[in-house]
Design a protein around this motif. Structure first.
Motif, PDB file in Angstrom:
ATOM      1  N   ILE A 152      12.174  11.051  13.136  1.00  0.00           N
ATOM      2  CA  ILE A 152      13.247  10.605  13.926  1.00  0.00           C
ATOM      3  C   ILE A 152      14.493  11.096  13.513  1.00  0.00           C
ATOM      4  CG2 ILE A 152      14.533   8.398  14.359  1.00  0.00           C
ATOM      5  CD1 ILE A 152      11.758   7.036  14.085  1.00  0.00           C
ATOM      6  N   ILE A 153      15.074  11.342  12.351  1.00  0.00           N
ATOM      7  CA  ILE A 153      16.284  11.935  11.861  1.00  0.00           C
ATOM      8  C   ILE A 153      16.461  13.222  12.362  1.00  0.00           C
ATOM      9  CG2 ILE A 153      17.852  12.554   9.880  1.00  0.00           C
ATOM     10  CD1 ILE A 153      17.626   9.671  10.501  1.00  0.00           C
ATOM     11  N   VAL A 154      15.313  14.076  12.204  1.00  0.00           N
ATOM     12  CA  VAL A 154      15.354  15.586  12.594  1.00  0.00           C
ATOM     13  C   VAL A 154      15.323  15.635  14.287  1.00  0.00           C
ATOM     14  CG1 VAL A 154      13.760  17.539  12.828  1.00  0.00           C
ATOM     15  CG2 VAL A 154      14.091  16.509  10.677  1.00  0.00           C
ATOM     16  N   ALA A 155      14.649  14.415  14.878  1.00  0.00           N
ATOM     17  CA  ALA A 155      14.865  14.758  16.367  1.00  0.00           C
ATOM     18  C   ALA A 155      16.259  14.332  16.770  1.00  0.00           C
ATOM     19  CB  ALA A 155      13.906  13.722  16.935  1.00  0.00           C
ATOM     20  N   ILE A 156      16.915  13.536  16.064  1.00  0.00           N
ATOM     21  CA  ILE A 156      18.378  12.971  16.477  1.00  0.00           C
ATOM     22  C   ILE A 156      19.312  14.182  16.315  1.00  0.00           C
ATOM     23  CG2 ILE A 156      20.169  11.519  15.742  1.00  0.00           C
ATOM     24  CD1 ILE A 156      18.136   9.106  15.591  1.00  0.00           C
ATOM     25  N   VAL A 157      19.147  14.769  14.966  1.00  0.00           N
ATOM     26  CA  VAL A 157      20.154  15.758  14.503  1.00  0.00           C
ATOM     27  C   VAL A 157      19.843  17.044  15.420  1.00  0.00           C
ATOM     28  CG1 VAL A 157      20.756  17.404  12.739  1.00  0.00           C
ATOM     29  CG2 VAL A 157      20.362  15.138  12.143  1.00  0.00           C
ATOM     30  N   SER A 158      18.574  17.338  15.607  1.00  0.00           N
ATOM     31  CA  SER A 158      18.419  18.548  16.334  1.00  0.00           C
ATOM     32  C   SER A 158      18.819  18.312  17.965  1.00  0.00           C
ATOM     33  CB  SER A 158      16.991  19.210  16.492  1.00  0.00           C
ATOM     34  OG  SER A 158      16.051  18.149  17.087  1.00  0.00           O
ATOM     35  N   ALA A 164       0.983  -1.170  -0.001  1.00  0.00           N
ATOM     36  CA  ALA A 164       0.228  -0.027  -0.150  1.00  0.00           C
ATOM     37  C   ALA A 164       0.871   1.299   0.087  1.00  0.00           C
ATOM     38  CB  ALA A 164      -0.835  -0.067   1.356  1.00  0.00           C
ATOM     39  N   TRP A 165       0.442   2.387  -0.831  1.00  0.00           N
ATOM     40  CA  TRP A 165       1.387   3.440  -0.904  1.00  0.00           C
ATOM     41  C   TRP A 165       1.418   4.300   0.202  1.00  0.00           C
ATOM     42  CZ3 TRP A 165      -0.816   8.199  -0.121  1.00  0.00           C
ATOM     43  CH2 TRP A 165      -2.088   8.213  -0.069  1.00  0.00           C
ATOM     44  N   TRP A 166       0.514   4.295   1.079  1.00  0.00           N
ATOM     45  CA  TRP A 166       0.079   4.967   2.403  1.00  0.00           C
ATOM     46  C   TRP A 166       1.110   4.542   3.489  1.00  0.00           C
ATOM     47  CZ3 TRP A 166      -1.485   2.735   6.796  1.00  0.00           C
ATOM     48  CH2 TRP A 166      -2.127   1.621   6.682  1.00  0.00           C
ATOM     49  N   VAL A 167       1.465   3.203   3.558  1.00  0.00           N
ATOM     50  CA  VAL A 167       2.176   2.639   4.353  1.00  0.00           C
ATOM     51  C   VAL A 167       3.712   3.285   4.088  1.00  0.00           C
ATOM     52  CG1 VAL A 167       3.422   0.465   5.317  1.00  0.00           C
ATOM     53  CG2 VAL A 167       1.027   0.455   4.674  1.00  0.00           C
ATOM     54  N   TRP A 168       4.013   3.307   2.988  1.00  0.00           N
ATOM     55  CA  TRP A 168       5.337   3.851   2.576  1.00  0.00           C
ATOM     56  C   TRP A 168       5.445   5.339   2.836  1.00  0.00           C
ATOM     57  CZ3 TRP A 168       9.535   0.883   1.790  1.00  0.00           C
ATOM     58  CH2 TRP A 168       9.460  -0.342   1.283  1.00  0.00           C
ATOM     59  N   VAL A 169       4.429   6.208   2.798  1.00  0.00           N
ATOM     60  CA  VAL A 169       4.420   7.579   3.054  1.00  0.00           C
ATOM     61  C   VAL A 169       4.371   7.725   4.676  1.00  0.00           C
ATOM     62  CG1 VAL A 169       3.132   9.560   2.971  1.00  0.00           C
ATOM     63  CG2 VAL A 169       3.213   8.373   0.990  1.00  0.00           C
ATOM     64  N   LEU A 170       4.011   6.971   5.273  1.00  0.00           N
ATOM     65  CA  LEU A 170       3.812   6.880   6.763  1.00  0.00           C
ATOM     66  C   LEU A 170       5.000   6.622   7.365  1.00  0.00           C
ATOM     67  CD1 LEU A 170       2.370   7.451   9.102  1.00  0.00           C
ATOM     68  CD2 LEU A 170       1.595   5.061   9.247  1.00  0.00           C
ATOM     69  N   GLY A 171       5.713   5.452   6.693  1.00  0.00           N
ATOM     70  CA  GLY A 171       7.332   5.054   6.983  1.00  0.00           C
ATOM     71  C   GLY A 171       8.174   6.199   6.757  1.00  0.00           C
ATOM     72  N   ALA A 224       7.684   9.461   6.414  1.00  0.00           N
ATOM     73  CA  ALA A 224       7.710  10.770   7.469  1.00  0.00           C
ATOM     74  C   ALA A 224       7.993  10.173   8.964  1.00  0.00           C
ATOM     75  CB  ALA A 224       5.957  10.744   7.291  1.00  0.00           C
ATOM     76  N   ILE A 225       7.626   9.135   9.350  1.00  0.00           N
ATOM     77  CA  ILE A 225       8.311   8.783  10.669  1.00  0.00           C
ATOM     78  C   ILE A 225       9.819   8.784  10.719  1.00  0.00           C
ATOM     79  CG2 ILE A 225       8.353   6.782  12.346  1.00  0.00           C
ATOM     80  CD1 ILE A 225       5.293   6.266  11.719  1.00  0.00           C
ATOM     81  N   PHE A 226      10.306   7.944   9.587  1.00  0.00           N
ATOM     82  CA  PHE A 226      11.932   7.924   9.757  1.00  0.00           C
ATOM     83  C   PHE A 226      12.415   9.555   9.618  1.00  0.00           C
ATOM     84  CE2 PHE A 226      15.449   8.087   6.935  1.00  0.00           C
ATOM     85  CZ  PHE A 226      16.314   7.362   7.519  1.00  0.00           C
ATOM     86  N   LEU A 227      11.794  10.446   8.878  1.00  0.00           N
ATOM     87  CA  LEU A 227      12.369  11.872   8.684  1.00  0.00           C
ATOM     88  C   LEU A 227      12.218  12.537   9.987  1.00  0.00           C
ATOM     89  CD1 LEU A 227      11.048  12.735   5.391  1.00  0.00           C
ATOM     90  CD2 LEU A 227      13.558  12.458   5.951  1.00  0.00           C
TER      91      LEU A 227
END
Length: 80
Positions: A70-76, A56-63, A65-68
């Protein structure tokens, strides 16, 4: 502070042994995967099914978004 690369550059014999062992494992895996003959392969494709959850396309979009997030939280968190 020692890093893996500095350790490996200081010990070239150990590095060559590790590389030999790693490529030997890869060669064994490659030999095992290429030993099947075409007559042993049985492929059954079902095109009438609804698919699995990761198709499903929405699973990839959600994944993504969550990955980004997490990356922003780690970097900040490193800036504080």
């Amino acid at each position: 502070m020692y890093t893996i690369t500095s350790f490996l550059t200081r010990h070239p014999i150990l590095t060559s042994i590790l590389l030999f062992l790693a490529t030997g494992r890869l060669r064994l895996v490659y030999a095992q995967t290429t030993t099947t003959t075409p007559s042993e392969v049985d492929i059954n494709v079902d095109v009438d099914s609804d698919g699995v959850w990761y198709s499903a396309w929405w699973v990839w979009v959600l994944g993504i978004a969550i990955f980004l997030i997490i990356i922003v939280a780690i970097v900040s968190a490193g800036r504080k």
